[in-house]
Scaffold this motif. Structure first.
Motif, mmCIF file in Angstrom:
data_model
loop_
_atom_site.group_PDB
_atom_site.id
_atom_site.type_symbol
_atom_site.label_atom_id
_atom_site.label_comp_id
_atom_site.label_asym_id
_atom_site.label_seq_id
_atom_site.Cartn_x
_atom_site.Cartn_y
_atom_site.Cartn_z
ATOM 1 N N CYS A 109 -10.400 -6.386 -27.079
ATOM 2 C CA CYS A 109 -9.922 -7.109 -25.898
ATOM 3 C C CYS A 109 -9.175 -6.135 -24.983
ATOM 4 C CB CYS A 109 -8.984 -8.247 -26.314
ATOM 5 S SG CYS A 109 -8.268 -9.169 -24.931
ATOM 6 N N LEU A 110 -9.639 -6.035 -23.735
ATOM 7 C CA LEU A 110 -8.929 -5.248 -22.727
ATOM 8 C C LEU A 110 -7.973 -6.172 -21.976
ATOM 9 C CD1 LEU A 110 -11.510 -2.957 -20.839
ATOM 10 C CD2 LEU A 110 -9.875 -2.304 -22.599
ATOM 11 N N VAL A 111 -6.728 -5.732 -21.831
ATOM 12 C CA VAL A 111 -5.727 -6.530 -21.109
ATOM 13 C C VAL A 111 -5.385 -5.801 -19.812
ATOM 14 C CG1 VAL A 111 -3.462 -7.609 -21.215
ATOM 15 C CG2 VAL A 111 -4.840 -7.409 -23.292
ATOM 16 N N LEU A 112 -5.677 -6.458 -18.683
ATOM 17 C CA LEU A 112 -5.545 -5.836 -17.369
ATOM 18 C C LEU A 112 -4.480 -6.548 -16.529
ATOM 19 C CD1 LEU A 112 -8.947 -6.481 -17.942
ATOM 20 C CD2 LEU A 112 -8.975 -4.479 -16.470
ATOM 21 N N ASN A 113 -3.776 -5.796 -15.711
ATOM 22 C CA ASN A 113 -2.752 -6.349 -14.816
ATOM 23 C C ASN A 113 -3.401 -6.683 -13.470
ATOM 24 O OD1 ASN A 113 -0.492 -6.999 -13.333
ATOM 25 N ND2 ASN A 113 0.455 -4.982 -13.446
ATOM 26 N N ASP A 114 -3.429 -7.979 -13.117
ATOM 27 C CA ASP A 114 -4.120 -8.401 -11.891
ATOM 28 C C ASP A 114 -3.204 -8.449 -10.671
ATOM 29 O OD1 ASP A 114 -2.613 -10.685 -12.289
ATOM 30 O OD2 ASP A 114 -4.309 -12.024 -12.662
ATOM 31 N N SER A 115 -2.038 -7.793 -10.757
ATOM 32 C CA SER A 115 -1.135 -7.766 -9.606
ATOM 33 C C SER A 115 -1.766 -7.010 -8.445
ATOM 34 C CB SER A 115 0.189 -7.108 -9.997
ATOM 35 O OG SER A 115 1.094 -7.151 -8.905
ATOM 36 N N ARG A 116 -1.463 -7.470 -7.248
ATOM 37 C CA ARG A 116 -2.005 -6.864 -6.021
ATOM 38 C C ARG A 116 -0.852 -6.259 -5.213
ATOM 39 N NH1 ARG A 116 -6.665 -6.730 -3.301
ATOM 40 N NH2 ARG A 116 -6.600 -6.779 -1.020
ATOM 41 N N VAL A 117 -1.094 -5.080 -4.664
ATOM 42 C CA VAL A 117 -0.046 -4.363 -3.932
ATOM 43 C C VAL A 117 0.125 -4.952 -2.535
ATOM 44 C CG1 VAL A 117 0.796 -2.105 -3.184
ATOM 45 C CG2 VAL A 117 -0.733 -2.265 -5.156
ATOM 46 N N LEU A 118 1.375 -5.180 -2.169
ATOM 47 C CA LEU A 118 1.690 -5.574 -0.803
ATOM 48 C C LEU A 118 1.627 -4.354 0.117
ATOM 49 C CD1 LEU A 118 4.933 -7.641 -1.385
ATOM 50 C CD2 LEU A 118 2.922 -8.525 -0.242
ATOM 51 N N PRO A 119 1.102 -4.498 1.336
ATOM 52 C CA PRO A 119 1.291 -3.435 2.326
ATOM 53 C C PRO A 119 2.748 -3.504 2.793
ATOM 54 C CG PRO A 119 -0.004 -5.237 3.258
ATOM 55 C CD PRO A 119 0.308 -5.615 1.846
ATOM 56 N N ALA A 120 3.634 -3.018 1.912
ATOM 57 C CA ALA A 120 5.062 -3.374 1.961
ATOM 58 C C ALA A 120 5.921 -2.485 2.848
ATOM 59 C CB ALA A 120 5.624 -3.351 0.529
ATOM 60 N N ARG A 121 5.299 -1.466 3.462
ATOM 61 C CA ARG A 121 6.090 -0.564 4.327
ATOM 62 C C ARG A 121 5.939 -1.014 5.778
ATOM 63 N NH1 ARG A 121 5.483 4.441 2.000
ATOM 64 N NH2 ARG A 121 7.684 4.568 1.433
ATOM 65 N N LEU A 122 7.078 -1.337 6.391
ATOM 66 C CA LEU A 122 7.097 -1.852 7.763
ATOM 67 C C LEU A 122 7.896 -0.922 8.663
ATOM 68 C CD1 LEU A 122 7.895 -5.580 6.913
ATOM 69 C CD2 LEU A 122 5.752 -4.764 7.923
ATOM 70 N N PHE A 123 7.374 -0.663 9.855
ATOM 71 C CA PHE A 123 8.079 0.147 10.840
ATOM 72 C C PHE A 123 8.411 -0.734 12.037
ATOM 73 C CE2 PHE A 123 5.555 3.075 8.335
ATOM 74 C CZ PHE A 123 6.474 4.078 8.047
ATOM 75 N N GLY A 124 9.685 -0.735 12.436
ATOM 76 C CA GLY A 124 10.102 -1.594 13.534
ATOM 77 C C GLY A 124 11.253 -1.017 14.325
ATOM 78 N N ILE A 125 11.882 -1.878 15.113
ATOM 79 C CA ILE A 125 13.022 -1.451 15.932
ATOM 80 C C ILE A 125 14.173 -2.433 15.772
ATOM 81 C CG2 ILE A 125 11.634 -0.183 17.629
ATOM 82 C CD1 ILE A 125 11.885 -2.649 19.458
ATOM 83 N N LYS A 126 15.386 -1.906 15.958
ATOM 84 C CA LYS A 126 16.584 -2.741 15.923
ATOM 85 C C LYS A 126 16.742 -3.415 17.282
ATOM 86 C CE LYS A 126 21.448 -2.558 14.545
ATOM 87 N NZ LYS A 126 22.530 -1.695 14.019
ATOM 88 N N ASP A 127 16.959 -4.743 17.268
ATOM 89 C CA ASP A 127 16.996 -5.511 18.513
ATOM 90 C C ASP A 127 18.059 -4.996 19.480
ATOM 91 O OD1 ASP A 127 14.995 -6.958 17.390
ATOM 92 O OD2 ASP A 127 16.052 -8.872 17.354
ATOM 93 N N GLU A 128 19.257 -4.720 18.991
ATOM 94 C CA GLU A 128 20.373 -4.333 19.855
ATOM 95 C C GLU A 128 20.146 -3.005 20.567
ATOM 96 O OE1 GLU A 128 24.636 -5.154 18.355
ATOM 97 O OE2 GLU A 128 23.394 -5.042 16.546
ATOM 98 N N THR A 129 19.634 -2.027 19.823
ATOM 99 C CA THR A 129 19.619 -0.646 20.320
ATOM 100 C C THR A 129 18.225 -0.063 20.555
ATOM 101 O OG1 THR A 129 19.616 0.254 18.072
ATOM 102 C CG2 THR A 129 21.774 -0.201 19.076
ATOM 103 N N GLY A 130 17.193 -0.689 19.989
ATOM 104 C CA GLY A 130 15.848 -0.123 20.080
ATOM 105 C C GLY A 130 15.623 1.028 19.124
ATOM 106 N N ALA A 131 16.608 1.290 18.236
ATOM 107 C CA ALA A 131 16.481 2.385 17.266
ATOM 108 C C ALA A 131 15.376 2.075 16.262
ATOM 109 C CB ALA A 131 17.814 2.591 16.545
ATOM 110 N N LYS A 132 14.648 3.112 15.846
ATOM 111 C CA LYS A 132 13.559 2.933 14.888
ATOM 112 C C LYS A 132 14.111 2.698 13.487
ATOM 113 C CE LYS A 132 10.169 5.684 17.419
ATOM 114 N NZ LYS A 132 9.321 6.891 17.403
ATOM 115 N N VAL A 133 13.402 1.876 12.720
ATOM 116 C CA VAL A 133 13.829 1.559 11.356
ATOM 117 C C VAL A 133 12.596 1.374 10.473
ATOM 118 C CG1 VAL A 133 13.876 -0.951 11.653
ATOM 119 C CG2 VAL A 133 15.417 0.105 10.000
ATOM 120 N N GLU A 134 12.767 1.649 9.187
ATOM 121 C CA GLU A 134 11.702 1.420 8.208
ATOM 122 C C GLU A 134 12.208 0.472 7.139
ATOM 123 O OE1 GLU A 134 9.141 3.876 4.808
ATOM 124 O OE2 GLU A 134 10.181 4.994 6.396
#
Length: 348
Positions: A62-87
């Motif tokens: 019996c093979l036991v496999l992990n069926d978890s799926r990776v989130l595209p979890a890295r987000l790039f955005g800006i801070k509302d107040e200053t427009g500074a970049k954030v990850e």
């Protein structure tokens, strides 16, 4: 070298790896990667290709496999107040629209700070600062959160992969289903649908568990003595159907073979906690290192792991320290490809 099991040191698990052997791109096709097989009783090594794994599997296994799926979890955005970049890096889904996140730079993510991602498709507000400097953030959007994440998020590849990933699906297993990992269960990346069909046709059962891989997978062991290392906690689920398959395999004399250390840790966590294999869900921080007695596992398909990592400690517990360190030295000499997109090892 004789290991002192009562005084294990992190440095005991070091090996020298030339940087050029760290795989930057996945093998094409998936099952064309190389396979080092290791007999854990004798230490015997053979060199094959991954599609040959079927030769080492027997009807009734019996093979036991992990069926978890990776989130595209890295987000790039800006801070509302200053427009500074954030990850932002999504780590754990807490409840509702609240996630535990890693932010960079952290100083821009104070409690109450608001951020925008994907030109307004996704917004976030910092609710709290918790352990390790991580944040709790509430996300809001018009539409389905996960669909938006698929549009604007990037795959959180390990730091040692410098090449850009051209196809996000190559950092997913072909059987991934349950969304929630911050990193791929990489041992499963070698399987193709055709190879899985051949394995089934030979009379080998396929069972699935879910363990959502956390970024702690990549966290180095900084303690001198490994017993002082604190494992990260990850969420798992083992179904009644999988429990039945594992128990039936054991009863009939077949082998239970984990595909990846995540599947291994899930089964061993349940076996340790419950005293048997049955349907179970929860969080585990199980730490497996030499001296550990396996409750469920008979074999393991895995990749080659980082020096001094908890994962090389786990495989040393299964196959024996000397056998593993010799296998790793051999893999370096034979120029195997290492880590997430690298070649595979079968310990039986």
């Amino acid at each position: 070298m004789e290991l002192d099991l009562k005084n294990l040191k992190t440095k005991d698990f070091y090996y020298d790896l030339p940087e050029k052997l760290i795989a930057q791109t996945p093998a094409e096709p998936r099952d064309s990667s190389r396979l080092l097989t290791l007999n854990r009783k004798t230490g015997e090594i053979e060199h094959r290709h991954f599609y040959d794994i079927i030769d080492y599997l027997n009807p009734g296994d019996c093979l036991v496999l992990n069926d978890s799926r990776v989130l595209p979890a890295r987000l790039f955005g800006i801070k509302d107040e200053t427009g500074a970049k954030v990850e932002f890096l999504l780590l754990n889904h807490r409840e509702g629209d609240i996630w535990e996140v890693l932010t960079g730079p952290g100083r821009r993510a104070k409690i109450g700070s608001k951020f925008t991602f994907g030109n307004g498709l996704l917004r976030a507000e910092i609710l709290d600062i918790i352990e390790d400097g991580n944040r709790l953030a509430r996300f809001t959007c018009e539409g389905n959160f996960y669909e938006i994440l698929d549009k604007i998020g990037q795959m959180p590849l390990p730091h040692y992969i410098k090449e850009e990933l051209r196809d996000n699906e190559r950092y997913q297993t072909v059987y991934s289903k349950e969304v929630g990992s911050a990193a791929a269960p990489t041992a499963g990346l070698h399987f193709t649908p055709e190879l899985l069909r051949k394995i089934r046709d030979k009379g080998i059962e396929l069972a699935f568990v879910t363990l959502h891989v956390g970024l702690g997978t990549f966290r180095p062991v900084t303690a001198e003595k490994i017993t002082e290392h604190k494992m990260h906690s990850e969420h798992y689920y083992l179904s009644a159907q999988t429990a039945d398959l594992i128990n039936r395999t054991k009863k009939n004399g077949g082998r239970v073979i984990a595909v990846g250390t995540t599947s291994c840790r899930t089964m061993e966590a349940v076996g340790t906690k419950e005293g048997c294999i049955r349907e179970c869900a929860g969080w585990t921080d199980i730490f497996i290192y030499p001296g550990y007695r396996f409750k469920v596992l008979d074999g393991l398909i895995t990749n080659f792991h980082l020096p001094e990592s908890t994962l090389i400690m786990l495989v040393s517990a299964l196959a024996g320290y000397e056998h593993i360190m010799n296998a790793y030295r051999t893999a370096v000499q034979e120029k195997y490809r290492f880590f997430s997109f690298g070649d595979a090892m079968f310990i039986y």
